[in-house]
Enzyme design. Structure first.
Site, PDB file in Angstrom:
ATOM      1  N   ASN A 156      -5.122   7.043  -0.327  1.00  0.00           N
ATOM      2  CA  ASN A 156      -6.038   8.134  -0.698  1.00  0.00           C
ATOM      3  C   ASN A 156      -5.689   9.467  -0.035  1.00  0.00           C
ATOM      4  OD1 ASN A 156      -6.887   7.158   1.763  1.00  0.00           O
ATOM      5  ND2 ASN A 156      -9.063   7.342   1.305  1.00  0.00           N
ATOM      6  N   LYS A 179       4.579   2.373   7.497  1.00  0.00           N
ATOM      7  CA  LYS A 179       4.570   1.767   6.162  1.00  0.00           C
ATOM      8  C   LYS A 179       3.444   2.387   5.334  1.00  0.00           C
ATOM      9  CE  LYS A 179       2.622  -1.274   3.840  1.00  0.00           C
ATOM     10  NZ  LYS A 179       2.682  -0.769   2.456  1.00  0.00           N
ATOM     11  N   PRO A 180       3.819   3.247   4.365  1.00  0.00           N
ATOM     12  CA  PRO A 180       2.781   3.822   3.506  1.00  0.00           C
ATOM     13  C   PRO A 180       2.340   2.833   2.441  1.00  0.00           C
ATOM     14  CG  PRO A 180       4.949   4.611   2.835  1.00  0.00           C
ATOM     15  CD  PRO A 180       5.165   3.741   4.051  1.00  0.00           C
ATOM     16  N   ALA A 181       1.239   3.156   1.758  1.00  0.00           N
ATOM     17  CA  ALA A 181       0.763   2.322   0.647  1.00  0.00           C
ATOM     18  C   ALA A 181       1.777   2.380  -0.491  1.00  0.00           C
ATOM     19  CB  ALA A 181      -0.591   2.833   0.169  1.00  0.00           C
ATOM     20  N   SER A 233      -8.651  -0.677   4.359  1.00  0.00           N
ATOM     21  CA  SER A 233      -9.895  -1.425   4.168  1.00  0.00           C
ATOM     22  C   SER A 233     -10.250  -2.254   5.404  1.00  0.00           C
ATOM     23  CB  SER A 233      -9.751  -2.344   2.964  1.00  0.00           C
ATOM     24  OG  SER A 233      -8.726  -3.274   3.200  1.00  0.00           O
ATOM     25  N   GLU A 254      -8.890   2.594  11.459  1.00  0.00           N
ATOM     26  CA  GLU A 254      -9.783   3.473  10.687  1.00  0.00           C
ATOM     27  C   GLU A 254     -10.088   2.717   9.411  1.00  0.00           C
ATOM     28  OE1 GLU A 254     -11.114   6.112  11.673  1.00  0.00           O
ATOM     29  OE2 GLU A 254      -9.871   6.723  13.356  1.00  0.00           O
ATOM     30  N   LEU A 255     -11.264   2.103   9.334  1.00  0.00           N
ATOM     31  CA  LEU A 255     -11.545   1.167   8.255  1.00  0.00           C
ATOM     32  C   LEU A 255     -12.571   1.738   7.267  1.00  0.00           C
ATOM     33  CD1 LEU A 255     -11.524  -2.017  10.505  1.00  0.00           C
ATOM     34  CD2 LEU A 255      -9.612  -0.918   9.333  1.00  0.00           C
ATOM     35  N   CYS A 288     -12.863   7.460   2.673  1.00  0.00           N
ATOM     36  CA  CYS A 288     -13.682   6.499   3.418  1.00  0.00           C
ATOM     37  C   CYS A 288     -14.931   7.167   4.000  1.00  0.00           C
ATOM     38  CB  CYS A 288     -12.861   5.815   4.487  1.00  0.00           C
ATOM     39  SG  CYS A 288     -11.906   6.953   5.446  1.00  0.00           S
ATOM     40  N   GLU A 385     -18.379  -0.758  -0.393  1.00  0.00           N
ATOM     41  CA  GLU A 385     -17.802   0.576  -0.469  1.00  0.00           C
ATOM     42  C   GLU A 385     -17.423   0.845  -1.934  1.00  0.00           C
ATOM     43  OE1 GLU A 385     -14.199   1.036   1.847  1.00  0.00           O
ATOM     44  OE2 GLU A 385     -14.752   3.086   2.350  1.00  0.00           O
TER      45      GLU A 385
HETATM   46  P1  ADP Z   1      -7.168   0.233   0.128  1.00  0.00           P
HETATM   47  O1  ADP Z   1      -8.457  -0.482  -0.071  1.00  0.00           O
HETATM   48  O2  ADP Z   1      -7.287   1.637   0.614  1.00  0.00           O
HETATM   49  O3  ADP Z   1      -6.132   0.000  -0.942  1.00  0.00           O
HETATM   50  P2  ADP Z   1      -5.762  -1.568   1.861  1.00  0.00           P
HETATM   51  O4  ADP Z   1      -6.356  -1.942   3.154  1.00  0.00           O
HETATM   52  O5  ADP Z   1      -5.613  -2.594   0.805  1.00  0.00           O
HETATM   53  O6  ADP Z   1      -6.623  -0.334   1.434  1.00  0.00           O
HETATM   54  O7  ADP Z   1      -4.365  -0.886   2.054  1.00  0.00           O
HETATM   55  C1  ADP Z   1      -4.100   0.042   3.056  1.00  0.00           C
HETATM   56  C2  ADP Z   1      -2.710  -0.182   3.566  1.00  0.00           C
HETATM   57  O8  ADP Z   1      -2.624  -1.504   4.095  1.00  0.00           O
HETATM   58  C3  ADP Z   1      -1.627  -0.085   2.510  1.00  0.00           C
HETATM   59  O9  ADP Z   1      -0.481   0.516   3.094  1.00  0.00           O
HETATM   60  C4  ADP Z   1      -1.372  -1.519   2.181  1.00  0.00           C
HETATM   61  O10 ADP Z   1      -0.066  -1.702   1.671  1.00  0.00           O
HETATM   62  C5  ADP Z   1      -1.522  -2.161   3.539  1.00  0.00           C
HETATM   63  N1  ADP Z   1      -1.774  -3.603   3.506  1.00  0.00           N
HETATM   64  C6  ADP Z   1      -2.403  -4.322   2.558  1.00  0.00           C
HETATM   65  N2  ADP Z   1      -2.386  -5.635   2.875  1.00  0.00           N
HETATM   66  C7  ADP Z   1      -1.728  -5.761   4.061  1.00  0.00           C
HETATM   67  C8  ADP Z   1      -1.361  -6.859   4.911  1.00  0.00           C
HETATM   68  N3  ADP Z   1      -1.663  -8.104   4.614  1.00  0.00           N
HETATM   69  N4  ADP Z   1      -0.694  -6.573   6.045  1.00  0.00           N
HETATM   70  C9  ADP Z   1      -0.379  -5.311   6.353  1.00  0.00           C
HETATM   71  N5  ADP Z   1      -0.679  -4.258   5.598  1.00  0.00           N
HETATM   72  C10 ADP Z   1      -1.347  -4.456   4.464  1.00  0.00           C
END
Ligand code: ADP
Length: 482
Positions: A156, A179-181, A233, A254-255, A288, A385
């Site tokens: 986001n 590691k980005p999303a 998350s 930061e959740l 968030c 959320e």
């Molecule tokens: P959102 O709900 O914002 O998509 P996520 O928590 O799913 O949030 O994702 C946020 C980040 O955490 C992303 O970079 C995603 O790739 C990473 N992520 C998701 N699952 C895992 C995991 N099992 N271990 C490490 N990182 C993860």
């Protein structure tokens, strides 16, 4: 100056080199506004993560010994490089994430501001001399970088969330594996180019795209990573906390949030409406700290609802690249379907649609600003959320009731309330169990103030003078024989 295409890198950045994933596999990235593929990134896994951690560990030896002044200058340069490319980075961000260009520009500006803030803080990592209880001994307290940091960031705010981690890490003398999303990798990969331009030494920043499970797994298992910093998350945060337990890592989390927005009868109505629109619909509700629940006191409820719906109806939905657009697409199909399910659930439990409510084109990821009146605590949108442009509005009678409803959640990130009563301002802000409180303000984030949640919204603070603490270890040295 590079344009957005030149800033768009597809390989991993490890030890100063742009490299393919060892598996040779790749992942397509799509523009959420059009559904078109805009590029292909490396699908890195465990072995790539290992290489990046090794590079960061090697680089730590020299970087951790640089002077604070040197690190400050490098970070200043990095901040300037970000600003030099503000328009190009904003366009790249909008193409991968969907938010309107104006919001992308603001985000990139805030990335530069975070980096600059920590460039300044780098020179203020003070220790202490503590009065000694022994005449022949002295007590010194110093601070050291924790070591190699694993940083995992969400889609986001793909630029600023990484800046909030890279800035304090480098300022403290740490090195980073980021590691980005997967949905939004390009804003992060661009930091590789900018870091090179700014003179950040090879291996100090490493950026990997690919399997979250494998990269996150290797980061948390590795004894060479001293700290995990994560924004995302609560569910994934819990997982990373569990995985980090075996090697007893430092963690910053930061959740998720479930922000209440309370409007009391004595509020400035226009101000509350403006704040609600900003706090709810910014980034199409995908932050968030976005308002999740609007509690409006009975005496102002109807007037607020009418004005809020009129203001939200003026928001323009469309491609973030077009001028005048305020609402881009949601990030992906599950995000839109979640909002649709919340609307359906709320309507079966007695909510009334005041604005929006459904996609115009069922194939697109655009969801219009939606307002539900007569919301109730048993609805899914009250407990979970939303992360989308859905605003449930609840009616309440008393101050005590509003506080109770607002605090009735496992989350504790941001909250907002509107009142002109000074006593109430103090009473309510002291009772709300949240890390961030906006009083008569809907947009409150800045690099100079601490950002971080209470309860299950997280651990640690980002930004401000507190934001560097999580990257430092405090050492006590006793000097005897004096
Ligand atoms: P959102 O709900 O914002 O998509 P996520 O928590 O799913 O949030 O994702 C946020 C980040 O955490 C992303 O970079 C995603 O790739 C990473 N992520 C998701 N699952 C895992 C995991 N099992 N271990 C490490 N990182 C993860």
């Amino acid at each position: 100056m590079l344009n957005w295409r030149e800033l768009k890198r597809e390989k991993n950045f490890i030890g100063g080199n742009w490299v393919e994933a060892e598996s040779g596999l790749s992942i397509d990235v799509t523009d959420p506004a059009t559904g078109e593929t805009i590029g292909t990134i490396a699908n890195a896994g465990t072995r790539d993560a290992r290489r990046a951690i090794d590079a960061a560990k090697t680089a730590f030896e020299a970087w951790s010994c640089t002077t604070a002044d040197h690190r400050s200058k490098v970070l200043r340069k990095l901040s300037a490089c970000i600003l030099d490319h503000q328009d190009a980075l904003a366009e790249l961000l909008t193409r991968e994430q969907g938010k309107p260009l104006a919001e992308s520009r603001l985000e990139v500006g805030s990335s530069a501001a975070y980096i600059l803030w920590f460039a300044e803080e780098a020179r203020r990592i003070y220790g202490d001399i503590i009065p000694s209880p022994w005449p022949d001994r002295r007590i010194a307290v110093t601070k050291e970088p924790v070591g190699v940091v694993g940083a995992i960031t969400p889609w986001n705010f793909p630029s600023s969330m990484l800046a909030r981690k890279i800035g304090p890490a480098l300022a403290a003398g740490c090195t980073v594996v980021a590691k980005p999303a997967t949905q939004t990798p390009y804003s992060a990969l661009a930091y590789g180019i900018l870091a090179e331009q700014a003179g950040v030494p090879s291996g100090v920043i490493n950026i990997l795209t690919g399997s979250a499970r494998e990269i996150g797994g290797e980061m948390t298992a590795s004894p060479d990573i001293a700290k995990i910093t994560f924004t995302g998350s609560t569910e994934v945060g819990r997982l990373l906390l569990r995985q980090s337990a075996d090697t007893v890592k430092k963690v910053s989390m930061e959740l998720g949030g479930n922000a209440p927005f309370i409007v009391f009868d004595d509020a400035d109505l226009e101000r509350a409406v403006d704040g609600a629109v900003a706090a709810k619909f910014r980034n199409s509700g995908q932050t968030c700290i976005c308002t999740n629940r609007l509690y409006v006191q009975a005496g102002i409820y109807d007037r607020f609802l009418e004005r809020f719906a009129a203001a939200a109806a003026n928001l323009m939905v469309g491609s973030g690249l077009e001028s005048g657009i305020t609402q881009g697409p949601l990030i992906d199909r599950p995000a839109v379907e979640k909002v649709e399910q919340f609307v359906a659930d709320a309507c079966t439990k007695g909510a009334r649609i005041v604005l929006g409510g459904a996609r115009r084109d069922p194939e697109s990821l655009f969801f219009p600003p939606t307002i539900l009146a007569d919301a109730r605590p048993n609805m899914r949108c009250s407990q979970e959320e939303i992360f989308g442009p859905l605003a449930p509005v609840y009616k309440f009678e008393t101050e005590e009731e509003a506080i109770k409803l607002a605090n009735d959640t496992e989350y504790g990130l941001a909250c907002y309330f509107y009142t002109r009563d000074l006593g109430r301002t103090y009473r309510v802000s002291e009772k709300l169990k949240y890390g961030l409180v906006g009083v008569n303000e809907g947009l409150i984030t800045t690099e100079v103030a601490p950002f971080g949640g209470f309860k299950q919204s997280g651990l640690g603070k980002e930004g401000s003078k507190y934001g560097i603490d999580d990257y430092l270890s405090v050492k006590y040295t006793c000097i005897g024989g004096i």
